[in-house]
Design an enzyme around this catalytic site. Sequence first.
Site, PDB file in Angstrom:
ATOM      1  N   HIS A 137      -9.781   2.191   0.270  1.00  0.00           N
ATOM      2  CA  HIS A 137      -9.703   1.120   1.275  1.00  0.00           C
ATOM      3  C   HIS A 137     -10.756   1.237   2.379  1.00  0.00           C
ATOM      4  O   HIS A 137     -10.453   1.011   3.550  1.00  0.00           O
ATOM      5  CB  HIS A 137      -8.287   1.105   1.865  1.00  0.00           C
ATOM      6  CG  HIS A 137      -7.823  -0.244   2.301  1.00  0.00           C
ATOM      7  ND1 HIS A 137      -8.396  -0.924   3.352  1.00  0.00           N
ATOM      8  CD2 HIS A 137      -6.853  -1.051   1.824  1.00  0.00           C
ATOM      9  CE1 HIS A 137      -7.772  -2.078   3.507  1.00  0.00           C
ATOM     10  NE2 HIS A 137      -6.834  -2.190   2.586  1.00  0.00           N
ATOM     11  N   GLU A 173     -11.568  -3.509  -2.993  1.00  0.00           N
ATOM     12  CA  GLU A 173     -10.580  -2.543  -3.490  1.00  0.00           C
ATOM     13  C   GLU A 173     -10.372  -2.779  -4.982  1.00  0.00           C
ATOM     14  O   GLU A 173      -9.784  -3.771  -5.381  1.00  0.00           O
ATOM     15  CB  GLU A 173      -9.251  -2.743  -2.752  1.00  0.00           C
ATOM     16  CG  GLU A 173      -9.360  -2.756  -1.249  1.00  0.00           C
ATOM     17  CD  GLU A 173      -8.180  -3.474  -0.590  1.00  0.00           C
ATOM     18  OE1 GLU A 173      -7.035  -3.280  -1.027  1.00  0.00           O
ATOM     19  OE2 GLU A 173      -8.410  -4.256   0.339  1.00  0.00           O
ATOM     20  N   HIS A 183       0.807  -1.231   0.000  1.00  0.00           N
ATOM     21  CA  HIS A 183       0.000   0.000   0.000  1.00  0.00           C
ATOM     22  C   HIS A 183       0.841   1.282   0.000  1.00  0.00           C
ATOM     23  O   HIS A 183       0.553   2.229   0.748  1.00  0.00           O
ATOM     24  CB  HIS A 183      -0.955  -0.002   1.192  1.00  0.00           C
ATOM     25  CG  HIS A 183      -2.035  -1.055   1.121  1.00  0.00           C
ATOM     26  ND1 HIS A 183      -2.470  -1.589  -0.062  1.00  0.00           N
ATOM     27  CD2 HIS A 183      -2.754  -1.682   2.105  1.00  0.00           C
ATOM     28  CE1 HIS A 183      -3.421  -2.482   0.184  1.00  0.00           C
ATOM     29  NE2 HIS A 183      -3.608  -2.564   1.483  1.00  0.00           N
TER      30      HIS A 183
HETATM   31  C1  GLA Z   1      -5.317  -5.092   2.032  1.00  0.00           C
HETATM   32  C2  GLA Z   1      -4.461  -6.262   1.989  1.00  0.00           C
HETATM   33  C3  GLA Z   1      -4.591  -7.005   3.255  1.00  0.00           C
HETATM   34  C4  GLA Z   1      -4.276  -6.118   4.420  1.00  0.00           C
HETATM   35  C5  GLA Z   1      -5.170  -4.952   4.422  1.00  0.00           C
HETATM   36  C6  GLA Z   1      -4.820  -3.980   5.507  1.00  0.00           C
HETATM   37  O1  GLA Z   1      -6.605  -5.405   1.794  1.00  0.00           O
HETATM   38  O2  GLA Z   1      -4.694  -7.080   0.897  1.00  0.00           O
HETATM   39  O3  GLA Z   1      -3.747  -8.108   3.255  1.00  0.00           O
HETATM   40  O4  GLA Z   1      -2.965  -5.677   4.315  1.00  0.00           O
HETATM   41  O5  GLA Z   1      -5.111  -4.308   3.185  1.00  0.00           O
HETATM   42  O6  GLA Z   1      -4.645  -4.572   6.717  1.00  0.00           O
END
Ligand code: GLA
Length: 387
Positions: A219, A350, A145
């Site tokens: 997110h 997402e 991210h």
């Molecule tokens: C995303 C990732 C997950 C996790 C979340 C945040 O969705 O795919 O594995 O890292 O973000 O915790």
Amino acid sequence: MSLKNREYFFKHVLVLLLCGVLAVACTSGKEEIPGEGKSMSIKKEDFGKTGAGEKVDLYTLTNRNNMVVKITNYGAIVTSLPVPGKEGKLADVVLGFDTLKEYEAPHPYFGAIVGRVGNRIAKGKFTLDGVTYTLALNNGNHHLHGGIKGFDKVVWKAEEIKKENEVGIKLSYLSKDGEEGYPGNLAVTIVYSLTNDNELKINYLATTDKPTPVNLTHHSYFNLEGAGEGDVLEHLLTIPADTFAQADEELIPSGELLPVENTPLDFRRPAGIGNRIKEVPGGYDHNYVLNNTGGSLCFAARVEAPRSGRVMEVFTTEPGIQLYTGNFLDGSNKGKGGKVYHKHYGFCLETQHYPDSPNQPGFPSIILRPGQEYRHLTIYKFSLKKN
Ligand code: GLA
């Protein structure tokens, strides 16, 4: 009945009937224009100062149906989204916090825009035009991210937008050459808008002065029964995807796209999120390959809350969607109004490209070059289940 009486009777009945028809016509005409007379609005409030002393605001967008979304320019975070359920009962359907201080403390990307590259880049390394780049590692051995200080932790410049059928805010951020290890100055613009059709629209745009990977997403953790009101396992989910990106236990793709057929990942027909979740170690955290690769706006998911009847549909121009079922929520995050968020208390949808794309030659490329534009549109549309 005498002739006179009959005349009198018909005259009056006719007049009454006419009035009735006119009244019905007038009221039904009014009902056809939802929220007529009400106006859309944008309210800006002080949301405090970051630890570094930057001033942050909270924007409240209201549409003609009185639906509201609150967004802060810290992390481009959606902090609140009250949506009507049965009998018009409002529930805030996104997980989050009441204060900026809590958003600045570590949390799992509640409501934020993530980037420059959302999802994982294996070992935080990739090679582009013969040069190998090393990114910040913030997820074990991997980059996740956007790194240690991703787009979810920066202050965006905000501008209010009012159009005929929507209100919005335009958030801009310049990610400098070398930030978190990425090449190129990347100018990013996110436009969040709330339409009078109860849609939260997210328009992404980015340009660069050096080739760089870009994969932006949103997110929010949704719970259509209301944030903090139990888990989401009974929500009915549909994702029109035949395949998903196979990944290892550290969620790094092998490069293979596997069929969902005969697996607990098959949501092509509506199924309870929890129906087969026990067969998926830890819960869902998978990238689905949508059946659209042409970049046009396509249906990507639908979720229905069993009790309140709230429905959320997702449309996107992106080729993939990560389903994450809040597997790492462990009750340590106390959210809005003191509500505690336990495992599976929210789901994320997402919209994005597949994980680790810079290292997977078989995946659609996420490389943006000077002169090109990164564009991405995602719509989260809210409604009520029709009986
Ligand atoms: C995303 C990732 C997950 C996790 C979340 C945040 O969705 O795919 O594995 O890292 O973000 O915790």
